[in-house]
Motif scaffolding. Sequence first.
Motif, short mmCIF file in Angstrom:
data_model
loop_
_atom_site.label_atom_id
_atom_site.label_comp_id
_atom_site.label_asym_id
_atom_site.label_seq_id
_atom_site.Cartn_x
_atom_site.Cartn_y
_atom_site.Cartn_z
N ARG A 296 0.90 -1.03 0.05
CA ARG A 296 -0.42 -0.01 -0.32
C ARG A 296 0.84 1.30 -0.54
O ARG A 296 0.58 2.15 -0.51
N VAL A 297 2.12 1.02 0.69
CA VAL A 297 3.09 1.38 0.33
C VAL A 297 3.32 2.58 -0.66
O VAL A 297 3.59 4.01 -1.35
N GLU A 298 3.66 1.60 -1.35
CA GLU A 298 4.52 2.07 -2.61
C GLU A 298 3.53 2.35 -3.70
O GLU A 298 4.08 3.23 -4.31
N LYS A 299 2.44 1.68 -3.78
CA LYS A 299 1.29 2.54 -4.54
C LYS A 299 1.39 4.24 -4.04
O LYS A 299 0.43 4.38 -4.90
N SER A 300 1.36 4.52 -2.98
CA SER A 300 0.47 5.80 -2.49
C SER A 300 1.47 6.87 -1.83
O SER A 300 0.72 7.62 -1.70
N VAL A 301 2.47 6.56 -1.50
CA VAL A 301 3.52 7.49 -0.89
C VAL A 301 4.89 7.30 -1.79
O VAL A 301 5.35 7.11 -2.78
N ARG A 302 4.51 8.95 -1.96
CA ARG A 302 5.82 9.50 -3.25
C ARG A 302 6.70 10.32 -2.34
O ARG A 302 7.72 10.65 -3.13
N GLY A 303 6.21 10.61 -1.11
CA GLY A 303 7.36 11.66 -0.86
C GLY A 303 6.70 12.86 -0.77
O GLY A 303 6.75 12.87 -1.62
N PRO A 304 7.46 14.12 -0.49
CA PRO A 304 7.31 15.43 0.31
C PRO A 304 7.74 16.71 -1.46
O PRO A 304 9.28 15.95 -2.33
N SER A 305 7.25 16.99 -2.22
CA SER A 305 7.73 18.14 -3.92
C SER A 305 9.19 18.81 -3.31
O SER A 305 8.58 19.11 -1.67
N GLU A 306 9.36 18.89 -4.19
CA GLU A 306 10.68 20.33 -3.68
C GLU A 306 9.60 21.48 -3.31
O GLU A 306 10.01 22.02 -1.73
N SER A 307 8.80 21.88 -3.98
CA SER A 307 7.74 23.08 -2.67
C SER A 307 7.06 22.84 -1.20
O SER A 307 7.58 23.23 -0.85
N LYS A 308 6.64 21.53 -1.44
CA LYS A 308 6.36 21.49 0.15
C LYS A 308 7.42 21.28 1.13
O LYS A 308 7.24 21.44 1.80
N ARG A 309 8.18 21.19 0.85
CA ARG A 309 9.15 20.30 1.20
C ARG A 309 9.62 22.08 1.62
O ARG A 309 10.41 22.92 2.85
N GLY A 310 10.08 23.20 1.11
CA GLY A 310 10.39 24.10 0.92
C GLY A 310 9.25 24.95 1.80
O GLY A 310 9.74 26.29 2.43
N LYS A 311 8.70 24.33 2.26
CA LYS A 311 7.49 25.68 3.05
C LYS A 311 6.88 24.71 3.97
O LYS A 311 6.75 25.67 5.14
N THR A 312 7.55 24.15 4.58
CA THR A 312 7.61 22.78 5.68
C THR A 312 8.69 23.18 6.83
O THR A 312 9.94 22.85 6.08
N ASP A 313 8.63 23.01 8.37
CA ASP A 313 9.45 22.79 8.94
C ASP A 313 9.65 22.06 10.05
O ASP A 313 8.18 21.16 9.87
N THR A 314 10.33 21.93 11.22
CA THR A 314 10.49 20.75 12.13
C THR A 314 11.05 21.56 13.12
O THR A 314 11.80 22.58 13.28
N LEU A 315 9.75 21.27 14.86
CA LEU A 315 10.94 21.84 15.48
C LEU A 315 10.89 20.83 16.23
O LEU A 315 10.15 19.08 16.42
N VAL A 316 11.95 20.61 17.17
CA VAL A 316 12.23 19.93 17.50
C VAL A 316 12.77 20.34 19.23
O VAL A 316 13.72 21.08 19.38
N TRP A 317 11.95 19.40 20.62
CA TRP A 317 12.15 19.91 21.80
C TRP A 317 13.23 19.10 22.23
O TRP A 317 13.30 18.13 21.97
N GLY A 318 13.77 19.65 23.52
CA GLY A 318 14.66 18.67 24.79
C GLY A 318 14.31 19.12 26.39
O GLY A 318 14.27 20.66 26.15
N GLU A 319 13.78 18.83 26.84
CA GLU A 319 14.08 18.95 28.09
C GLU A 319 14.72 17.92 28.80
O GLU A 319 14.83 16.57 28.74
#
Length: 347
Positions: free
Chosen positions: A260-283
Amino acid sequence: MTWMIYGANGYTGRLMAKAAVARGMKPILAGRRREELEAMGRELGGLEVRVFGLEPAALDLGLRGVTLVLHCAGPFSETCAPMLEACLRAKAHYLDITGEIDVFAHCHQQDARAKAAGIVVLPGSGFDVVPTDCLAAQLKRDLPDATSLVLAFEAGGGPSPGTAKTSVEGLGKGGRARIGGQMTTVPLAWKHRTFDRDGEPRTAMTIPWGDVYTAYVSTGIPDIEVYMAVPPAVIGRVRRLRLVRPLLGLGPVQRFMKARVEKSVRGPSESKRGKTDTLVWGEARTADGRELKRQLRTPNGYDLTVTAALGITQRLLDGGSEPGFKTPSMLMGADYVLGLPGVTLVG
């Protein structure tokens, strides 16, 4: 030094190869799909291509003359061991971009052999686990007597096919946490809580992320939990999977879900990568209740994977690194992540 990207035709491998060429680097492109690799080699200025599988004889021939392998072909639960064995025989540094706890454990077990071969073995040279490992090392440095560590992240953009398949495998293994210094199996979505992002709460659940293994190696902190921010409805769905977890690890079920993954998942496009970030927390907390918290903001996880792994690759190509098993912070220092493009401390 001659180095190689294995799995160069995969989602992350392609990003890695293009960025390497943009830096003036000339990796060998390797994997199993000749047509795709040869087209990439031509597109990227005539890079050398080697086509081989993961059988010992094929690996020994494919790695001839290679001094470093950046392994990007997952799932690493299947591909790490044969590639690492070949690197030990060839005396070639081994890097990969895994986030799989069992892969980290296997690589760590080869520490003495890596030292004897004079090579560095560093799994998790990308988003898994560079930012979280460096953050853990920073917290340990600044709160030396910490006894518990919580790491968490919120990542946007969606997964690549390889990451999605790894997640499928993880469902069958259950959750993991480090308790009293010991790796411990816990239920799926064992705990949940909230983290603050720009004044807004984010719900999160525990996941079996690689830092449950590597952060202990880097810091010695005995109690470690890792969380991923997800909507409350997702936490509920994952907890319901506890009822059928033994079935999720069965071969036919795994094959069905991965198909199912092989049929439906392609990974984020360059445009989508550029518009999304990540926040990392540490305690980090001490036994007497003192606490230290820190947050990192990074680019999309796949973009960070590329810059982090290529930086580690360049360090090893430049020489002077002590051999053996390493985590990112052990090799590059706790502040390595802060020098990567787009990474900032928050607050």
